[in-house]
Design a protein around this motif. Structure first.
Motif, PDB file in Angstrom:
ATOM      1  N   UNK A  82       6.719  -9.048  -1.245  1.00 43.77           N
ATOM      2  CA  UNK A  82       5.682  -8.076  -0.878  1.00 43.77           C
ATOM      3  C   UNK A  82       5.552  -7.946   0.633  1.00 43.77           C
ATOM      4  N   UNK A 126      10.383  -2.513  -5.470  1.00 44.71           N
ATOM      5  CA  UNK A 126       9.079  -3.028  -5.898  1.00 44.71           C
ATOM      6  C   UNK A 126       9.035  -3.177  -7.419  1.00 44.71           C
ATOM      7  N   UNK A 185      -5.413 -20.081   0.822  1.00 45.06           N
ATOM      8  CA  UNK A 185      -4.548 -19.068   0.222  1.00 45.06           C
ATOM      9  C   UNK A 185      -3.085 -19.402   0.460  1.00 45.06           C
ATOM     10  N   UNK A 225      -4.287   2.584  -0.355  1.00 42.00           N
ATOM     11  CA  UNK A 225      -5.341   3.212  -1.139  1.00 42.00           C
ATOM     12  C   UNK A 225      -5.208   4.709  -0.923  1.00 42.00           C
ATOM     13  N   UNK A 257       0.098  -4.762   5.539  1.00 42.69           N
ATOM     14  CA  UNK A 257      -0.993  -3.986   6.113  1.00 42.69           C
ATOM     15  C   UNK A 257      -2.128  -3.833   5.113  1.00 42.69           C
ATOM     16  N   UNK A 258      -1.755  -3.770   3.822  1.00 44.32           N
ATOM     17  CA  UNK A 258      -2.762  -3.630   2.781  1.00 44.32           C
ATOM     18  C   UNK A 258      -3.672  -4.834   2.719  1.00 44.32           C
ATOM     19  N   UNK A 259      -3.088  -5.988   3.015  1.00 47.86           N
ATOM     20  CA  UNK A 259      -3.793  -7.222   2.742  1.00 47.86           C
ATOM     21  C   UNK A 259      -4.824  -7.558   3.801  1.00 47.86           C
ATOM     22  N   UNK A 260      -4.967  -6.689   4.799  1.00 48.60           N
ATOM     23  CA  UNK A 260      -5.997  -6.887   5.808  1.00 48.60           C
ATOM     24  C   UNK A 260      -5.830  -8.188   6.566  1.00 48.60           C
ATOM     25  N   UNK A 265      12.794   1.680  -1.747  1.00 47.95           N
ATOM     26  CA  UNK A 265      11.697   0.720  -1.625  1.00 47.95           C
ATOM     27  C   UNK A 265      10.927   0.609  -2.928  1.00 47.95           C
ATOM     28  N   UNK A 266      10.664   1.788  -3.482  1.00 53.62           N
ATOM     29  CA  UNK A 266       9.900   1.863  -4.722  1.00 53.62           C
ATOM     30  C   UNK A 266      10.664   1.157  -5.855  1.00 53.62           C
ATOM     31  N   UNK A 294      -6.562  -9.846  -2.604  1.00 52.32           N
ATOM     32  CA  UNK A 294      -5.419  -8.924  -2.552  1.00 52.32           C
ATOM     33  C   UNK A 294      -4.074  -9.632  -2.574  1.00 52.32           C
ATOM     34  N   UNK A 335      -6.223 -11.386   5.653  1.00 47.82           N
ATOM     35  CA  UNK A 335      -5.424 -12.404   4.976  1.00 47.82           C
ATOM     36  C   UNK A 335      -3.948 -12.066   5.107  1.00 47.82           C
ATOM     37  N   UNK A 376       6.503  -4.703   3.528  1.00 38.87           N
ATOM     38  CA  UNK A 376       5.459  -4.184   4.402  1.00 38.87           C
ATOM     39  C   UNK A 376       4.170  -3.844   3.679  1.00 38.87           C
ATOM     40  N   UNK A 377       3.850  -4.610   2.653  1.00 36.31           N
ATOM     41  CA  UNK A 377       2.542  -4.430   2.044  1.00 36.31           C
ATOM     42  C   UNK A 377       1.508  -5.223   2.822  1.00 36.31           C
ATOM     43  N   UNK A 382       0.087   3.235   9.416  1.00 37.69           N
ATOM     44  CA  UNK A 382       0.252   2.024   8.628  1.00 37.69           C
ATOM     45  C   UNK A 382      -0.124   0.826   9.472  1.00 37.69           C
ATOM     46  N   UNK A 383      -1.213   0.170   9.152  1.00 39.90           N
ATOM     47  CA  UNK A 383      -1.647  -0.998   9.901  1.00 39.90           C
ATOM     48  C   UNK A 383      -2.927  -1.500   9.289  1.00 39.90           C
ATOM     49  N   UNK A 384      -3.360  -2.690   9.707  1.00 41.65           N
ATOM     50  CA  UNK A 384      -4.513  -3.302   9.048  1.00 41.65           C
ATOM     51  C   UNK A 384      -5.768  -2.448   9.195  1.00 41.65           C
ATOM     52  N   UNK A 408       2.341   7.242  -2.099  1.00 39.08           N
ATOM     53  CA  UNK A 408       2.671   5.896  -1.615  1.00 39.08           C
ATOM     54  C   UNK A 408       1.756   5.391  -0.512  1.00 39.08           C
ATOM     55  N   UNK A 451      -2.110   3.284   5.172  1.00 40.46           N
ATOM     56  CA  UNK A 451      -2.791   2.142   4.553  1.00 40.46           C
ATOM     57  C   UNK A 451      -3.896   2.666   3.643  1.00 40.46           C
ATOM     58  N   UNK A 461       6.708 -13.683  -5.146  1.00 42.10           N
ATOM     59  CA  UNK A 461       6.075 -12.365  -5.108  1.00 42.10           C
ATOM     60  C   UNK A 461       5.622 -12.040  -3.682  1.00 42.10           C
ATOM     61  N   UNK A 462       4.983 -13.003  -3.047  1.00 41.74           N
ATOM     62  CA  UNK A 462       4.437 -12.737  -1.716  1.00 41.74           C
ATOM     63  C   UNK A 462       5.545 -12.580  -0.687  1.00 41.74           C
TER      64      UNK A 462
END
Lengths: 260, 410
Positions: free
Chosen positions: A207, A44, A190, B296, A214-217, A40-41, B372, A219, A211-212, B247-249, B293, B273, A203-204
């Motif tokens: 990403x 990326x 967006x 944050x 979850x990071x994006x909250x 995965x890394x 983000x 949005x 499974x990034x 892992x989740x919002x 990994x 996350x 890119x999106x």
């Protein structure tokens, strides 16, 4: 057209650059898979490189090829061959040879490391598809610029500026707007803004697959609900296709009027 | 433990201790009957079988032992199966099933109140509302229990272990999955929680509220809805735990809220996350932790003072550190940062230039979360670089002055 395509592919295969490009990707992916076992890394990191570098190489190659083969093209134009066929042949030739370098350069290490059985195959395929799309898109854009501008130096300048716009300036403006209109609902904006830039879109797409999301909250959840579905994938791939079709259409209309 | 041992010794050697056997073909067919016949010091041996019983009141010093895992079915009634109010007792070896859901009462497979010196071990629980509730208890051991729930929503499900106003409890080697909170502690002091596995719970794997002087170590928390939450507690030691795949919002590896004077060492945070979300926590030492990994690794969301981060590994996180103010009163020293780009000329293993763990992009994301979507864009790399060269927005004293060159051992 096929003859011209064949010729330009041979021409490019004879030139050193496509080998350099091929070996660059080969070494890059070999060292990535070698250095971290985490696939995965590696994907990326590869994505970071592909999303930035493929458009740049595509742009420079496209402009360079047009200007350097200009005299031969003019010779061909004197023959009873349709203009659109000559240029389409050249365009597809460059794009294909670049794509070939990319796919082989990244694909061979992937296969050698025996990753075809891993779950990452789909992500990896998406990465290659996106890379191919970016090649075709940016070569088309570069050809447009080269056709419109006869001055070689000026042409190069505009081409680099075009790449810079999509890779950096667009995102800067995008970020500025997001920060400035922070108080408004921005999810639809967006979505549309990412659709309009092939680099951002690629890119999106990758990403979100990695499974990034979850990071994006919030949005991210919204984007995932669109891009994550098959419908979203189809829409975004057709958006990428539009980025190929529109420049080609402009190219052919330009060709009809251009005085060589 | 000491008390318990003495008690068992007295039980074993007291001359009048009896063993009451319960089975479907015995004279005593129900556990309830056996409990009513038993007197202090007796042992009830329940043979393999299927017992449909609820509301077994225990108030004597007895051992209730299931032989080859007899099943006790609560028939989805809104009553606890065991309601215990006793000292010196043992319940072990049962499979508890079907405890009904109540929106007004706390009911559990084993409901223990106002008790001391007890052991609940080697039981299994499936489809229970709460598995074990402890109220106002002291000196208890909960050992090697397996709890498996099928929680759907937070409001209609209960916790695996629910402890309220307890002290000196040991929770060891249990497995909890599919409940609301795996382990819930409220007003619980001086307790030990170790070697447990808590996974796939819909809210928290472990939830601490107002519980001081506790220690939890060697636990594994995996794929819980919101990770682990430790709130409003003092003097807690957390070490050798693994927090991964939360892992989740709205997920955290570890959520710290109003925690003071804690020690967080040798923990392993992978693919959460947010590794640790820190809100209003003071005087905490973080050392020898691994952050690998995560989205944050560490996110500060409120005033945090006098925290110390040393000898931690930060490897391949999207953001190592997110910081919400321009003032910094926390100390970062001798950590390993995989993003560190400095050099070590004198080869002493310590980087010669300080490392700035807060990126400009993480500052921007803090202000406008929507940005983000530009993660891993070239533009973002450029602004991060320029901020690194001359910090304007990020606290300029937030540096690791002596970053180490090689990751610490795992």
């Amino acid at each position: 057209m096929l003859k011209i395509l064949k010729y330009s592919i041979y021409d490019l295969l004879r030139s050193r650059w496509s080998y350099v490009y091929f070996i660059f990707y080969l070494m890059l992916s070999f060292s990535l898979f070698f250095l971290n076992s985490d696939i995965d890394k590696a994907i990326i990191t590869l994505m970071n490189v592909i999303v930035v570098l493929t458009p740049l190489i595509g742009t420079i190659f496209g402009v360079m090829y047009y200007y350097s083969s200009k005299e031969f093209t003019e010779l061909l134009l004197a023959q009873p061959i349709k203009r659109s066929k000559i240029f389409m042949g050249q365009y597809i030739g460059i794009s294909l040879s670049l794509t070939l370098s990319l796919v082989l350069g990244v694909g061979i290490p992937f296969v050698i490391y025996g990753l075809f059985k891993s779950a990452a195959v789909f992500d990896f395929t998406l990465l290659l598809v996106v890379g191919a799309f970016l090649n075709f898109i940016f070569v088309a854009l570069a050809y447009n610029i080269a056709l419109s501008i006869n001055n070689k130096i000026k042409g190069f300048g505009y081409a680099i500026l075009m790449w810079l716009t999509f890779a950096v300036i667009y995102d800067a403006v995008f970020m500025g707007l997001l920060i400035h209109y922070n108080d408004y609902p921005l999810d639809k904006f967006t979505l549309i803004a990412t659709m309009l830039n092939p680099i951002d879109l690629s890119r999106i797409l990758i990403l979100l697959k990695l499974d990034a999301s979850a990071l994006l909250g919030y949005t991210g959840a919204f984007l995932q609900s669109f891009y994550g579905t098959n419908m979203g994938l189809i829409v975004s791939l057709s958006a990428l296709s539009m980025w190929i079709v529109l420049p080609i259409l402009r190219m052919s209309s330009k060709l009809k009027k251009k005085d060589f | 433990m000491k008390y318990l041992f003495l008690v068992f010794l007295t039980i074993q050697f007291s001359a009048n201790a009896r063993t009451i056997v319960v089975c479907k073909s015995c004279s005593i067919k129900t556990i309830k009957k056996a409990v009513s016949l038993a007197s202090d010091g007796d042992k009830i041996l329940v043979k393999k079988g299927y017992y449909k019983e609820t509301n077994i009141q225990v108030s004597k010093m007895i051992q209730i032992i299931g032989e080859s895992s007899p099943t006790i079915d609560g028939m989805n009634k809104t009553e606890s199966i065991f309601a215990v109010k006793a000292t010196n007792f043992l319940i072990s070896g049962f499979l508890f099933k079907n405890v009904g859901v109540s929106y007004t009462k706390e009911i559990a497979a084993i409901f223990i109140s106002k008790s001391r010196n007890f052991t609940v071990k080697s039981n299994s629980f499936s489809n229970v509302f709460f598995a074990i509730i402890l109220q106002d208890c002291k000196f208890g051991v909960l050992l090697s229990n397996k709890i498996k729930g099928t929680a759907k929503s937070e409001s209609s499900s209960g916790n695996g272990f629910h402890l309220w106003k307890c002290a000196n409890i040991r929770i060891e080697k249990n497995t909890v999955s599919g409940m609301r909170d795996g382990i819930y502690l409220e007003f619980v002091n001086k307790s030990h929680i170790s070697n447990n596995t808590s996974l796939n719970n819909i809210r928290y794997g472990l939830h601490f509220m107002f519980s001081n002087n506790n220690e939890y170590h060697h636990n594994e928390f995996k794929q819980n809805g919101a990770g682990v939450a430790v709130m409003f507690s003092k003097f807690i030691k957390m070490h050798h735990n693994t927090f991964h795949f939360n892992w989740g919002a709205a997920s955290y590896g570890l959520l710290l809220k109003e925690i003071n004077d804690a020690e967080i060492t040798d923990n392993y945070f992978e693919q959460n996350t947010i590794g640790i979300n820190i809100d209003g926590c003071n005087r905490i030492t973080y050392s020898n932790n691994h952050f690998i990994r995560n989205g944050w690794a560490i996110k500060f969301t409120g005033g945090c003072y006098a925290n110390l981060f040393e000898y931690n590994n930060f490897q391949h996180n999207a953001f190592d550190l997110s910081y919400n103010s321009r003032l910094n009163d926390n100390k970062f020293e001798a950590n390993y940062w995989s993003e560190y780009s400095g050099y070590d000329i004198d080869k002493d293993g310590i980087g010669d230039v300080p490392h700035r763990p807060v990126k400009l992009f993480s500052y921007i994301v803090n202000q406008t979360p929507e940005t983000l979507v530009l993660l891993r864009s070239l533009f973002v790399d450029i602004i991060n670089f320029s901020e690194k060269v001359s910090p304007v927005f990020t606290p300029d004293n937030l540096i690791d002055a002596r970053p180490i060159m090689k990751p610490i051992n795992q």
